[in-house]
Write an enzyme that holds these catalytic residues in place. Structure first.
Site, mmCIF file in Angstrom:
data_model
loop_
_atom_site.group_PDB
_atom_site.id
_atom_site.type_symbol
_atom_site.label_atom_id
_atom_site.label_comp_id
_atom_site.label_asym_id
_atom_site.label_seq_id
_atom_site.Cartn_x
_atom_site.Cartn_y
_atom_site.Cartn_z
ATOM 1 N N SER A 156 -3.988 52.284 22.866
ATOM 2 C CA SER A 156 -2.942 53.185 23.348
ATOM 3 C C SER A 156 -3.368 54.624 23.125
ATOM 4 O O SER A 156 -4.131 54.924 22.193
ATOM 5 C CB SER A 156 -1.637 52.921 22.599
ATOM 6 O OG SER A 156 -0.685 53.932 22.846
ATOM 7 N N TYR A 169 3.079 51.780 14.863
ATOM 8 C CA TYR A 169 2.484 51.198 16.071
ATOM 9 C C TYR A 169 1.194 51.949 16.415
ATOM 10 O O TYR A 169 0.158 51.330 16.691
ATOM 11 C CB TYR A 169 3.479 51.288 17.225
ATOM 12 C CG TYR A 169 2.913 50.913 18.574
ATOM 13 C CD1 TYR A 169 2.824 49.589 18.971
ATOM 14 C CD2 TYR A 169 2.473 51.902 19.471
ATOM 15 C CE1 TYR A 169 2.308 49.240 20.217
ATOM 16 C CE2 TYR A 169 1.957 51.560 20.709
ATOM 17 C CZ TYR A 169 1.874 50.242 21.075
ATOM 18 O OH TYR A 169 1.359 49.901 22.303
#
Length: 264
Positions: A156, A169
């Site tokens: 990400s 995360y």
């Protein structure tokens, strides 16, 4: 040598079938980015093995892909379940005999708490699903990967600058960048290991971010290309890294984020 139009079209078609005769496993692949990747690999000739936690989702995704002429099987697999991980690999090998591509896409983000406010059980879940299961899956798959095979992790943009609402995360996605480097060394020279770091893509997984119009516009303004990403964007980058077109690339992360700053 002069080629007729039909011959030229045939050659172009053959060139686009980069995965003809190859077998690809894509985890968490019944919707969103994972489905887009499975679809792209399948359209380029791969036999695709898709998976997710629910049988209904698996069945619906398999049907969608088959209507496009894609060779595909679906397996229920919650990546944190050891038996289901084993079953995913076993079913693939029983059907196709080997594995050429593994795309590790499964991820979870069960909390928007600050890291220091996050419960231990949530920390464990984030680490287990986003990092540890990628390793465990490859431990099972590696005996069936041969020379020229490829692994792609889906990380990400948050790996480079974790946001407050997605801090832990982001940290787990940062870990995938290091895992890519470490496994590229460990699995060389027969298997290449690379990573894709998507920007903001309006999928069900990211809905809590992209559904807010003000937040969406803010992200678009920060993006040099002034738009959010698409599942097709992520699939194209993943297919490139998994293909022989990237045969001299390993241990690298490709940021696919429309120009959102990530690194020098």
């Amino acid at each position: 040598m002069f080629l007729s139009q039909r011959e030229r079209e045939k050659k172009r078609g053959e060139k686009m079938k980069r995965f003809q005769g190859k077998v690809a496993i894509v985890t968490a692949s019944t919707q969103g980015i994972g489905f887009g990747i499975a679809q792209r690999l399948g359209l380029e000739g791969a036999s695709v093995v898709i998976s997710s936690r629910k049988q209904k989702n698996v069945d619906e995704a398999v049907e969608k892909l088959r209507t496009q002429g894609i060779e595909v099987i679906g397996v229920v697999c919650h990546v944190s379940n050891p038996q289901q991980r084993k079953n995913l690999i076993d079913k693939t090998v029983q059907k196709y005999g080997h594995i050429d591509v593994v795309v590790s896409n499964a991820a979870a983000n069960p909390s928007v708490d600050n890291i220091l406010d996050t419960q231990e059980s949530v920390l464990d879940k984030l680490w287990d699903i986003n990092v540890k299961t990628s390793i465990l899956l490859l431990q099972s798959a590696s005996p069936y990967l041969h020379k020229g095979s490829s692994v792609v992790f889906i990380s990400s943009i948050g790996a480079y600058q974790p946001q407050a609402s997605m801090g832990m995360y982001g940290v787990t996605k940062t870990a995938l960048l290091g895992l890519t480097k470490a496994l590229a060394t460990e699995m060389a020279p027969n298997t290449r290991v690379n990573c894709v770091a998507p920007g903001f893509v309006p999928t069900h997984f990211a809905d809590f971010i992209t559904r807010n119009e003000d937040v969406r516009k803010s992200i678009e303004e920060r993006t040099l290309l002034k738009r959010l990403g698409t599942t097709e964007d992520m699939a194209a980058a993943t297919a490139f890294l998994a293909s022989d077109d990237a045969s001299y690339i390993t241990g690298e992360t490709v940021v696919v984020a429309g120009g959102i700053p990530s690194r020098l």
